[in-house]
Design a protein around this motif. Structure first.
Motif, PDB file in Angstrom:
ATOM      1  N   TRP A 178       0.776  -1.039  -0.176  1.00 34.38           N
ATOM      2  CA  TRP A 178      -0.147   0.040  -0.007  1.00 34.38           C
ATOM      3  C   TRP A 178       0.841   1.205   0.195  1.00 34.38           C
ATOM      4  CZ3 TRP A 178       1.174   3.265   3.919  1.00 34.38           C
ATOM      5  CH2 TRP A 178       1.783   2.649   5.206  1.00 34.38           C
ATOM      6  N   LEU A 221      -3.925   0.612  -3.087  1.00 36.55           N
ATOM      7  CA  LEU A 221      -3.629  -0.794  -2.486  1.00 36.55           C
ATOM      8  C   LEU A 221      -3.485  -1.858  -3.871  1.00 36.55           C
ATOM      9  CD1 LEU A 221      -4.949   0.104   0.177  1.00 36.55           C
ATOM     10  CD2 LEU A 221      -6.035  -2.243   0.059  1.00 36.55           C
ATOM     11  N   TYR A 229      -6.259  -8.523  -1.541  1.00 37.50           N
ATOM     12  CA  TYR A 229      -4.961  -7.829  -1.463  1.00 37.50           C
ATOM     13  C   TYR A 229      -3.760  -8.492  -1.423  1.00 37.50           C
ATOM     14  CZ  TYR A 229      -2.145  -4.651   1.201  1.00 37.50           C
ATOM     15  OH  TYR A 229      -1.005  -3.869   1.676  1.00 37.50           O
TER      16      TYR A 229
END
Length: 268
Positions: free
Chosen positions: A138, A157, A210
């Motif tokens: 990030w 992200l 993520y």
């Protein structure tokens, strides 16, 4: 009777909380006041972690970061901040890799910033790598959505679904170089959100999973992009930073607002 009523009313009023107590009550794994008074230089000066990880979350000021600038907190006239000259990527606070801020799940990153320029994009905070054409981690940038100026804030992200896939949330706004901004980037496991000065600026679904940083040599940094992404450019930040914190949970909108109010109100 009037005295008794006054005593009763006083007893139910909430106690005033200073900013640091407000932050610590939310259990950040790392929280750096950036209020050390000694200047960076050999040996390097430690940026003390007040959060749950203790000394393992300590950072280091690198060359060119100046201590003792006037801080962001209205309630604390003695608060100091760190000044970043924005000359190179070496002017930063560097915190060695820990898995606690490279999680698959929810997290929040928070800081106060007073930029000294608005001409170009800069990285105020990051834990990211760029290897083999693959982004991970990030970053929070000072910059607009088009990445052409420094007027705004951007929280980005990385996504597992594509090597270079990212999702970003933005606030395009003409920044005042005489003002402090409370900036919070939040990932709740599904959505990423950007809060500025206590209010929601932008939110969007990650639309995937993520991809956190797995390179254990890659630090978290304040004042530039991380080491592991330097081939893409350092994007050094020029201005003041104060009270950065990292949480292993998604702060609620009410908590973000409470932190902003605690920092800006003389009687929070």
């Amino acid at each position: 009777r009037a005295a008794a009523l006054l005593l009763s009313a006083t007893a139910i009023l909430p106690a005033l909380a200073d900013y640091s107590s407000t932050v610590l009550s939310q259990g950040p794994v790392c929280y750096w006041r950036l209020n050390e008074t000694n200047l960076p230089g050999p040996p390097q000066v430690v940026a003390t972690n007040w959060g749950a990880l203790g000394v393992s979350g300590n950072g280091m000021y690198t060359n060119g970061v100046v201590k003792g600038a006037s801080g962001a907190l209205a309630v604390d006239p003695g608060d100091t901040a760190a000044a970043f000259p924005g000359i190179t990527g070496k002017n930063r606070v560097r915190i060695p890799y820990l898995p606690e801020w490279n999680l698959n799940g929810p997290f929040s990153v928070e800081f106060w910033a007073k930029p000294s320029q608005t001409e170009g994009m800069a990285s105020a905070a990051a834990s990211t790598t760029y290897t083999n054409y693959t982004w991970a981690g990030w970053a929070v940038y000072q910059g607009n959505a088009q990445q052409g100026t420094g007027n705004g804030w951007r929280f980005r992200l990385s996504r597992n679904e594509s090597n270079l896939g990212v999702r970003s949330v933005h606030l395009d706004v003409n920044l005042d170089t005489n003002a402090w901004y409370h900036v919070v980037g939040i990932f709740d496991g599904t959505n990423l959100s950007l809060y500025v000065n206590g209010g929601l600026a932008d939110s969007t679904p990650l639309d995937g999973t993520y991809r956190p940083v797995t390179d254990t040599t890659a630090p978290m940094t304040f004042g530039s992009l991380s080491d592991g992404a330097s081939s893409y450019g350092w994007f050094p930040y020029n201005g003041l930073l104060d009270e950065p914190a990292f949480y292993t949970n998604a702060l609620s909108p009410a908590r973000v607002l409470a932190h902003y109010q605690a920092g800006t109100n003389v009687s929070p």
